[in-house]
Design an enzyme around this catalytic site. Structure first.
Site, PDB file in Angstrom:
ATOM      1  N   PRO A 141       6.244  -3.550 -18.345  1.00  9.58           N
ATOM      2  CA  PRO A 141       5.720  -2.912 -19.560  1.00  9.58           C
ATOM      3  C   PRO A 141       4.196  -2.749 -19.516  1.00  9.58           C
ATOM      4  CG  PRO A 141       7.360  -4.551 -20.150  1.00  9.58           C
ATOM      5  CD  PRO A 141       7.159  -4.670 -18.665  1.00  9.58           C
ATOM      6  N   CYS A 245       7.842   0.821   0.393  1.00 11.75           N
ATOM      7  CA  CYS A 245       9.107   1.441  -0.047  1.00 11.75           C
ATOM      8  C   CYS A 245       8.818   2.787  -0.706  1.00 11.75           C
ATOM      9  CB  CYS A 245       9.827   0.566  -1.080  1.00 11.75           C
ATOM     10  SG  CYS A 245      10.176  -1.103  -0.532  1.00 11.75           S
ATOM     11  N   LEU A 246       7.704   2.832  -1.436  1.00  6.85           N
ATOM     12  CA  LEU A 246       7.383   4.061  -2.175  1.00  6.85           C
ATOM     13  C   LEU A 246       7.156   5.234  -1.234  1.00  6.85           C
ATOM     14  CD1 LEU A 246       5.023   2.643  -4.966  1.00  6.85           C
ATOM     15  CD2 LEU A 246       7.501   2.904  -4.989  1.00  6.85           C
ATOM     16  N   GLU A 370       6.978   7.287  -9.239  1.00  7.33           N
ATOM     17  CA  GLU A 370       6.579   7.239  -7.814  1.00  7.33           C
ATOM     18  C   GLU A 370       5.092   7.541  -7.646  1.00  7.33           C
ATOM     19  OE1 GLU A 370       8.033   6.205  -5.307  1.00  7.33           O
ATOM     20  OE2 GLU A 370      10.138   6.136  -5.858  1.00  7.33           O
TER      21      GLU A 370
HETATM   22  P1  TGC Z   1      -4.095  -1.709  -2.041  1.00  8.60           P
HETATM   23  O1  TGC Z   1      -5.118  -2.792  -2.206  1.00  8.60           O
HETATM   24  O2  TGC Z   1      -4.524  -0.330  -1.752  1.00  8.60           O
HETATM   25  O3  TGC Z   1      -3.051  -2.174  -0.941  1.00  8.60           O
HETATM   26  C1  TGC Z   1      -2.404  -3.438  -1.002  1.00  8.60           C
HETATM   27  C2  TGC Z   1      -1.655  -3.601   0.306  1.00  8.60           C
HETATM   28  O4  TGC Z   1      -0.616  -2.617   0.374  1.00  8.60           O
HETATM   29  C3  TGC Z   1      -0.842  -1.756   1.500  1.00  8.60           C
HETATM   30  N1  TGC Z   1      -0.518  -0.403   1.070  1.00  8.60           N
HETATM   31  C4  TGC Z   1       0.492   0.294   1.567  1.00  8.60           C
HETATM   32  N2  TGC Z   1       1.364   0.006   2.528  1.00  8.60           N
HETATM   33  C5  TGC Z   1       2.271   0.939   2.821  1.00  8.60           C
HETATM   34  N3  TGC Z   1       2.345   2.129   2.184  1.00  8.60           N
HETATM   35  C6  TGC Z   1       1.483   2.442   1.202  1.00  8.60           C
HETATM   36  N4  TGC Z   1       1.579   3.612   0.574  1.00  8.60           N
HETATM   37  C7  TGC Z   1       0.503   1.505   0.850  1.00  8.60           C
HETATM   38  N5  TGC Z   1      -0.490   1.488  -0.056  1.00  8.60           N
HETATM   39  C8  TGC Z   1      -1.106   0.317   0.088  1.00  8.60           C
HETATM   40  C9  TGC Z   1      -2.301  -1.902   1.834  1.00  8.60           C
HETATM   41  O5  TGC Z   1      -2.561  -1.604   3.190  1.00  8.60           O
HETATM   42  C10 TGC Z   1      -2.537  -3.362   1.526  1.00  8.60           C
HETATM   43  O6  TGC Z   1      -1.979  -4.113   2.581  1.00  8.60           O
HETATM   44  P2  TGC Z   1      -2.702  -5.502   3.040  1.00  8.60           P
HETATM   45  O7  TGC Z   1      -1.890  -5.934   4.208  1.00  8.60           O
HETATM   46  O8  TGC Z   1      -4.105  -5.135   3.357  1.00  8.60           O
HETATM   47  O9  TGC Z   1      -2.572  -6.395   1.835  1.00  8.60           O
HETATM   48  O10 TGC Z   1      -3.160  -1.719  -3.313  1.00  8.60           O
HETATM   49  P3  TGC Z   1      -3.468  -1.535  -4.807  1.00  8.60           P
HETATM   50  O11 TGC Z   1      -2.667  -2.568  -5.525  1.00  8.60           O
HETATM   51  O12 TGC Z   1      -4.923  -1.428  -5.087  1.00  8.60           O
HETATM   52  O13 TGC Z   1      -2.723  -0.140  -5.054  1.00  8.60           O
HETATM   53  C11 TGC Z   1      -3.290   1.066  -5.018  1.00  8.60           C
HETATM   54  C12 TGC Z   1      -2.362   2.148  -5.649  1.00  8.60           C
HETATM   55  C13 TGC Z   1      -2.896   2.543  -7.018  1.00  8.60           C
HETATM   56  C14 TGC Z   1      -2.403   3.339  -4.736  1.00  8.60           C
HETATM   57  C15 TGC Z   1      -0.906   1.672  -5.798  1.00  8.60           C
HETATM   58  O14 TGC Z   1      -0.828   0.613  -6.672  1.00  8.60           O
HETATM   59  C16 TGC Z   1       0.035   2.747  -6.270  1.00  8.60           C
HETATM   60  O15 TGC Z   1       0.576   3.501  -5.464  1.00  8.60           O
HETATM   61  N6  TGC Z   1       0.299   2.838  -7.613  1.00  8.60           N
HETATM   62  C17 TGC Z   1       1.336   3.710  -8.140  1.00  8.60           C
HETATM   63  C18 TGC Z   1       2.525   2.877  -8.557  1.00  8.60           C
HETATM   64  C19 TGC Z   1       3.812   3.566  -8.290  1.00  8.60           C
HETATM   65  O16 TGC Z   1       3.911   4.554  -7.601  1.00  8.60           O
HETATM   66  N7  TGC Z   1       4.904   2.990  -8.803  1.00  8.60           N
HETATM   67  C20 TGC Z   1       6.201   3.497  -8.534  1.00  8.60           C
HETATM   68  C21 TGC Z   1       7.265   2.560  -9.064  1.00  8.60           C
HETATM   69  S1  TGC Z   1       8.881   2.907  -8.436  1.00  8.60           S
HETATM   70  C22 TGC Z   1       9.321   4.361  -9.148  1.00  8.60           C
HETATM   71  O17 TGC Z   1       8.613   5.010  -9.834  1.00  8.60           O
HETATM   72  C23 TGC Z   1      10.679   4.816  -8.830  1.00  8.60           C
HETATM   73  S2  TGC Z   1      11.137   6.300  -9.551  1.00  8.60           S
HETATM   74  C24 TGC Z   1      12.446   6.593  -8.568  1.00  8.60           C
HETATM   75  C25 TGC Z   1      13.359   7.663  -8.967  1.00  8.60           C
HETATM   76  O18 TGC Z   1      14.058   7.541 -10.002  1.00  8.60           O
HETATM   77  O19 TGC Z   1      13.444   8.635  -8.177  1.00  8.60           O
HETATM   78  P1  FAD Z   2       0.330   4.280 -16.837  1.00  2.26           P
HETATM   79  O1  FAD Z   2       0.063   3.577 -15.568  1.00  2.26           O
HETATM   80  O2  FAD Z   2       0.114   3.563 -18.121  1.00  2.26           O
HETATM   81  O3  FAD Z   2      -0.502   5.630 -16.851  1.00  2.26           O
HETATM   82  C1  FAD Z   2      -0.701   6.407 -18.028  1.00  2.26           C
HETATM   83  C2  FAD Z   2      -1.673   7.533 -17.662  1.00  2.26           C
HETATM   84  O4  FAD Z   2      -2.930   6.973 -17.225  1.00  2.26           O
HETATM   85  C3  FAD Z   2      -1.174   8.387 -16.496  1.00  2.26           C
HETATM   86  O5  FAD Z   2      -1.551   9.725 -16.701  1.00  2.26           O
HETATM   87  C4  FAD Z   2      -1.920   7.819 -15.311  1.00  2.26           C
HETATM   88  O6  FAD Z   2      -2.076   8.729 -14.236  1.00  2.26           O
HETATM   89  C5  FAD Z   2      -3.262   7.498 -15.957  1.00  2.26           C
HETATM   90  N1  FAD Z   2      -3.986   6.497 -15.161  1.00  2.26           N
HETATM   91  C6  FAD Z   2      -3.677   5.206 -14.923  1.00  2.26           C
HETATM   92  N2  FAD Z   2      -4.571   4.618 -14.127  1.00  2.26           N
HETATM   93  C7  FAD Z   2      -5.487   5.566 -13.829  1.00  2.26           C
HETATM   94  C8  FAD Z   2      -6.671   5.610 -13.031  1.00  2.26           C
HETATM   95  N3  FAD Z   2      -7.083   4.550 -12.340  1.00  2.26           N
HETATM   96  N4  FAD Z   2      -7.364   6.781 -12.978  1.00  2.26           N
HETATM   97  C9  FAD Z   2      -6.936   7.871 -13.645  1.00  2.26           C
HETATM   98  N5  FAD Z   2      -5.831   7.902 -14.414  1.00  2.26           N
HETATM   99  C10 FAD Z   2      -5.115   6.774 -14.492  1.00  2.26           C
HETATM  100  N6  FAD Z   2       9.504   2.123 -11.815  1.00  2.26           N
HETATM  101  C11 FAD Z   2      10.162   1.231 -11.029  1.00  2.26           C
HETATM  102  O7  FAD Z   2       9.606   0.178 -10.663  1.00  2.26           O
HETATM  103  N7  FAD Z   2      11.431   1.467 -10.600  1.00  2.26           N
HETATM  104  C12 FAD Z   2      12.102   2.589 -10.944  1.00  2.26           C
HETATM  105  O8  FAD Z   2      13.238   2.788 -10.518  1.00  2.26           O
HETATM  106  C13 FAD Z   2      11.454   3.539 -11.808  1.00  2.26           C
HETATM  107  N8  FAD Z   2      12.125   4.628 -12.250  1.00  2.26           N
HETATM  108  C14 FAD Z   2      11.552   5.428 -13.201  1.00  2.26           C
HETATM  109  C15 FAD Z   2      12.311   6.439 -13.789  1.00  2.26           C
HETATM  110  C16 FAD Z   2      11.749   7.231 -14.796  1.00  2.26           C
HETATM  111  C17 FAD Z   2      12.592   8.277 -15.462  1.00  2.26           C
HETATM  112  C18 FAD Z   2      10.411   7.052 -15.167  1.00  2.26           C
HETATM  113  C19 FAD Z   2       9.794   7.938 -16.226  1.00  2.26           C
HETATM  114  C20 FAD Z   2       9.662   6.056 -14.601  1.00  2.26           C
HETATM  115  C21 FAD Z   2      10.228   5.217 -13.622  1.00  2.26           C
HETATM  116  N9  FAD Z   2       9.509   4.144 -13.065  1.00  2.26           N
HETATM  117  C22 FAD Z   2      10.139   3.250 -12.231  1.00  2.26           C
HETATM  118  C23 FAD Z   2       8.182   3.831 -13.567  1.00  2.26           C
HETATM  119  C24 FAD Z   2       7.095   4.723 -12.983  1.00  2.26           C
HETATM  120  O9  FAD Z   2       6.832   4.409 -11.657  1.00  2.26           O
HETATM  121  C25 FAD Z   2       5.839   4.554 -13.848  1.00  2.26           C
HETATM  122  O10 FAD Z   2       6.119   5.187 -15.080  1.00  2.26           O
HETATM  123  C26 FAD Z   2       4.600   5.138 -13.208  1.00  2.26           C
HETATM  124  O11 FAD Z   2       4.211   4.386 -12.087  1.00  2.26           O
HETATM  125  C27 FAD Z   2       3.407   5.226 -14.188  1.00  2.26           C
HETATM  126  O12 FAD Z   2       3.246   4.050 -14.900  1.00  2.26           O
HETATM  127  P2  FAD Z   2       3.145   4.066 -16.505  1.00  2.26           P
HETATM  128  O13 FAD Z   2       4.270   4.875 -17.019  1.00  2.26           O
HETATM  129  O14 FAD Z   2       3.048   2.660 -16.950  1.00  2.26           O
HETATM  130  O15 FAD Z   2       1.830   4.854 -16.823  1.00  2.26           O
END
Ligand code: TGC
Ligand code: FAD
Length: 391
Positions: A141, A245-246, A370
Site C-alpha cells: 500500500p 523478474c520485472l 511493471e
Molecule cells: P537499485 O538501487 O537501482 O538496484 C538495486 C539492485 O537491483 C539491481 N537491479 C536490477 N537487476 C535486474 N534487473 C533490473 N531491472 C534491475 N534494476 C536494478 C541493481 O543492480 C542492484 O543490485 P545490487 O546487486 O547492486 O544490489 O534499485 P532501486 O530500489 O533504487 O530501484 C530503482 C527503480 C525505481 C528503477 C525500481 O525500484 C523500479 O523498477 N521501480 C518500479 C517498480 C515496479 O516496476 N513494480 C512492479 C511490480 S510487479 C507488477 O506491476 C506486475 S503487473 C503484472 C501484470 O498484471 O501484467
Molecule cells: P506510485 O508509486 O504511488 O506513483 C504515483 C505517481 O507518482 C505515478 O505517476 C508515478 O510515476 C509517480 N512517481 C513516483 N515516484 C516518482 C519519481 N521518483 N519521479 C517521478 N514520478 C514519480 N504489483 C505487484 O507487486 N504484483 C502484481 O501482480 C501487480 N499487478 C498489478 C495489476 C494492476 C491492474 C495494477 C494497476 C497494478 C499492479 N501492480 C502489481 C502494482 C504496480 O506495479 C504499481 O501500481 C506500480 O508500480 C506503481 O505504484 P503505485 O500504484 O503505488 O504508484
C-alpha cells in the site's frame, strides 16, 4: 499492366515476413485461439468483472505458461515466440496477457532462476499446465514505484520464518495456489513461496476496477504467517531478485501493448470505411486519414522495436534499460492509438459493442504497472546521463 498490390494495412511493413516458420506458426495458433475462444466472450467477462478460470488450463495445454523456460514441463520457446504470444493474447485483452506474464515471468521465472531443485520440481510442472496458478507480491500500500521501501518482513524462527506484512495489487492473487512474496530480512530482501491456505495468509479481492476487469487483482495479508525453510528462494538476496523478474514481464508487455493497439487500429480502420457522414465514409476525410496514418506509423515502429528487443534477448544481449525504453514507448503509443481510435468511433467508441474503450481502459493499468512511464523515463534517463533522478 497488373495492378500493383498495396501493403496490408495490418502488417504494412511486412514484419510477419521477418519471422521464422516456427514463430509464424505459434503466432497464428495463438491468434486463432483468441479469435475463436476469447473474442466472442471477452466483452461479457469484462462487463461482469469475471475472470474465466477455465482459460488457465487452456493456455497451459497450448504451452503458453512459462513458455520461455526450459525443463520442468515448460515449452522452452524463444523470447521472440514468447513476445508473439503476448502480442496476440493482448490483442484479445490485456488481462489475458497479464495472466500469462504473471504466471510465466513473475511466478515461474523466479522459481526457475532462484529456486532449489526441489522447489522447481515441486512447483513448475503443475504451473506449466495451469493446474497451479502463481502470483507475485512486491507492491505494498505504501510502496509502489519504490519497492525498496517495502515493510513486509520475514524473521527467522528456528529453521523457518515468520512473515508479516501487506502486499497490494497482486494479479492472480485470488486464484493462486502459490504466492511469490518479497520481504525484508536481516540479510536483505528475500523471496518466499507461500502456498495458499498457509495459516496467517489471507487474500482479499480488489474490486470496483474500471480497467483490467477480466483479471483478478488482490491484496495479500500476512499475519504471523509461519513458513518452513523450504519456502525460501535460496538463489538470490537483495532487490536484484524482484527487479530481475520485472525485466521478463516488461519484455512481454513491450509486445502485448502492440497487440491491444493493433486491435484498436483495426476496429477504427473498419469503422472509418463503413461510417458515412456528410455523404461519404469518414475515412475519406483528411483528418481521419491523418489519425489512422499516425496510428499505423506508431504501430509498425512499435512492432519493429519489439522484434529488435526480442532478437537481442534471444542473443543474450538485452539490457534492462533497453526493456524500459521498449515498455515506455510501446505502452505510451498504444494508449495514444487507443484514444485516437476511440475518437474515430465517435459515441460508439464508449460502448463495449466495440473493443476500443476496453483496450483503452486496460492500457491505463499497463501504463502504470511493471513500472510507470515516469519510472521508465528515469531509468533510461539515468542510463544516458549517469545521473539518478528517482530520489
Ligand atoms: P537499485 O538501487 O537501482 O538496484 C538495486 C539492485 O537491483 C539491481 N537491479 C536490477 N537487476 C535486474 N534487473 C533490473 N531491472 C534491475 N534494476 C536494478 C541493481 O543492480 C542492484 O543490485 P545490487 O546487486 O547492486 O544490489 O534499485 P532501486 O530500489 O533504487 O530501484 C530503482 C527503480 C525505481 C528503477 C525500481 O525500484 C523500479 O523498477 N521501480 C518500479 C517498480 C515496479 O516496476 N513494480 C512492479 C511490480 S510487479 C507488477 O506491476 C506486475 S503487473 C503484472 C501484470 O498484471 O501484467
Ligand atoms: P506510485 O508509486 O504511488 O506513483 C504515483 C505517481 O507518482 C505515478 O505517476 C508515478 O510515476 C509517480 N512517481 C513516483 N515516484 C516518482 C519519481 N521518483 N519521479 C517521478 N514520478 C514519480 N504489483 C505487484 O507487486 N504484483 C502484481 O501482480 C501487480 N499487478 C498489478 C495489476 C494492476 C491492474 C495494477 C494497476 C497494478 C499492479 N501492480 C502489481 C502494482 C504496480 O506495479 C504499481 O501500481 C506500480 O508500480 C506503481 O505504484 P503505485 O500504484 O503505488 O504508484
Amino acid at each position: 499492366m497488373p495492378k500493383r498490390p498495396r501493403p496490408d494495412a495490418l502488417d504494412f511493413l511486412g514484419i510477419n515476413g521477418l519471422l521464422g516458420d516456427d514463430e509464424r506458426a505459434l503466432r497464428a495458433g495463438v491468434s486463432s485461439y483468441v479469435r475463436d475462444r476469447i473474442a466472442p466472450e471477452i466483452d461479457k467477462w469484462f462487463e461482469a468483472a469475471h475472470f474465466p478460470a477455465e482459460v488457465v488450463a487452456e493456455l497451459g495445454s497450448m504451452g503458453l505458461l512459462g513458455m520461455h523456460l526450459s525443463g520442468y514441463g515448460c515449452a522452452g520457446r524463444t523470447a521472440v515466440e514468447y513476445g508473439l504470444a503476448c502480442l496476440e493474447l493482448e490483442a484479445g485483452d490485456s488481462g489475458l496477457r497479464s495472466l500469462v506474464s504473471v504466471q510465466g515471468s513473475l511466478a515461474m521465472w523466479p522459481i526457475w532462476s532462484y529456486g532449489s531443485e526441489e522447489q522447481k520440481r515441486h512447483w513448475l510442472p503443475s504451473m506449466a499446465t495451469g493446474e497451479t496458478v502463481g502470483c507475485f507480491g512486491l507492491t505494498e500500500p505504501d510502496s509502489g514505484s519504490d519497492p525498496s521501501s517495502m515493510r513486509t518482513t520475514a524473521t527467522r524462527a528456528g529453521e523457518g520464518w515468520i512473515l508479516n506484512g501487506h502486499k497490494r495489487w497482486s494479479t492472480n492473487g485470488g486464484i493462486a495456489k502459490v504466492a511469490v512474496v518479497w520481504a525484508r530480512t536481516e540479510d536483505g530482501v528475500r523471496g518466499f513461496l507461500v502456498p495458499r491456505g498457509t495459516p496467517g495468509f489471507t487474500v482479499r479481492a480488489i474490486e470496483h476496477k474500471l480497467s483490467l476487469r477480466a483479471s483478478v487483482s488482490s491484496e495479500l495479508l500476512f499475519e504471523d504467517c509461519k513458513l518452513g525453510p523450504e519456502s525460501l528462494l535460496p538463489g538470490v538476496v537483495g532487490m536484484g531478485g524482484p527487479l530481475s523478474c520485472l525485466n521478463e514481464a516488461r519484455f512481454g508487455i513491450v509486445w502485448g501493448a502492440m497487440g491491444a493497439a493493433r486491435a484498436c487500429f483495426e476496429c477504427a480502420l473498419e469503422h472509418s470505411k463503413s461510417r458515412l457522414q456528410f455523404g461519404k465514409p469518414i475515412g475519406a476525410f483528411q483528418l481521419t486519414q491523418a489519425k489512422l496514418v499516425d496510428m499505423l506509423v506508431e504501430l509498425d515502429k512499435g512492432m519493429l522495436l519489439a522484434l529488435h528487443l526480442g532478437r537481442l534477448k534471444d542473443n543474450g544481449e538485452l539490457a534492462p534499460e533497453q526493456v524500459s525504453l521498449g515498455k515506455l514507448n510501446n505502452v505510451r503509443e498504444a494508449l495514444r492509438i487507443a484514444r485516437a481510435a476511440r475518437t474515430i468511433l465517435g459515441a460508439d467508441g464508449i460502448t463495449l459493442e466495440y473493443p476500443v474503450i476496453r483496450h483503452m481502459n486496460n492500457l491505463e493499468s499497463v501504463l502504470t504497472y511493471e513500472g510507470t512511464s515516469e519510472i521508465h523515463t528515469l531509468i533510461v534517463g539515468e542510463a544516458i546521463t549517469g545521473l539518478r533522478a528517482f530520489s
